[in-house]
Motif scaffolding. Structure first.
Motif, mmCIF file in Angstrom:
data_model
loop_
_atom_site.group_PDB
_atom_site.id
_atom_site.type_symbol
_atom_site.label_atom_id
_atom_site.label_comp_id
_atom_site.label_asym_id
_atom_site.label_seq_id
_atom_site.Cartn_x
_atom_site.Cartn_y
_atom_site.Cartn_z
ATOM 1 N N VAL A 134 -6.145 5.230 0.224
ATOM 2 C CA VAL A 134 -6.613 4.658 1.885
ATOM 3 C C VAL A 134 -5.989 3.875 2.229
ATOM 4 C CG1 VAL A 134 -8.321 3.660 2.516
ATOM 5 C CG2 VAL A 134 -8.869 5.610 1.388
ATOM 6 N N ILE A 193 -3.884 3.769 6.242
ATOM 7 C CA ILE A 193 -4.223 3.212 6.669
ATOM 8 C C ILE A 193 -3.141 2.264 8.185
ATOM 9 C CG2 ILE A 193 -5.474 0.904 7.564
ATOM 10 C CD1 ILE A 193 -8.345 1.816 5.792
ATOM 11 N N ILE A 231 -1.084 2.787 11.846
ATOM 12 C CA ILE A 231 -2.097 1.661 12.060
ATOM 13 C C ILE A 231 0.221 2.063 12.761
ATOM 14 C CG2 ILE A 231 -1.516 -0.824 12.221
ATOM 15 C CD1 ILE A 231 -3.255 -1.462 10.807
#
Length: 66
Positions: free
Chosen positions: A56, A60, A64
């Motif tokens: 995860v 992320i 980003i």
């Protein structure tokens, strides 16, 4: 294999009971140096959770950076 782990854990607990400051020193050292072995030495569930958390976080950071 399970018996060896049980014996190791029992010996570790007995050592902590005999010398309680060992547990404190071990906790302080792990918090300062970020030892992840405590997370991965657990059962299968701990390993699965660790892998999911890492995946995860990876996703992320990929999201980003785009």
């Amino acid at each position: 294999m399970k018996d060896e782990q049980d014996k190791h854990e029992k010996r570790k607990r007995e050592e902590y009971e005999k010398h309680p400051m060992i547990n404190f020193a071990d906790s302080v050292n792990r918090s300062q140096f970020g030892d992840l072995r405590g997370l991965t030495q657990g059962g299968c569930l701990n390993q699965i959770i660790t892998i999911i958390v890492i995946a995860v976080l990876f996703l992320i950071f990929q999201f980003i950076n785009k």
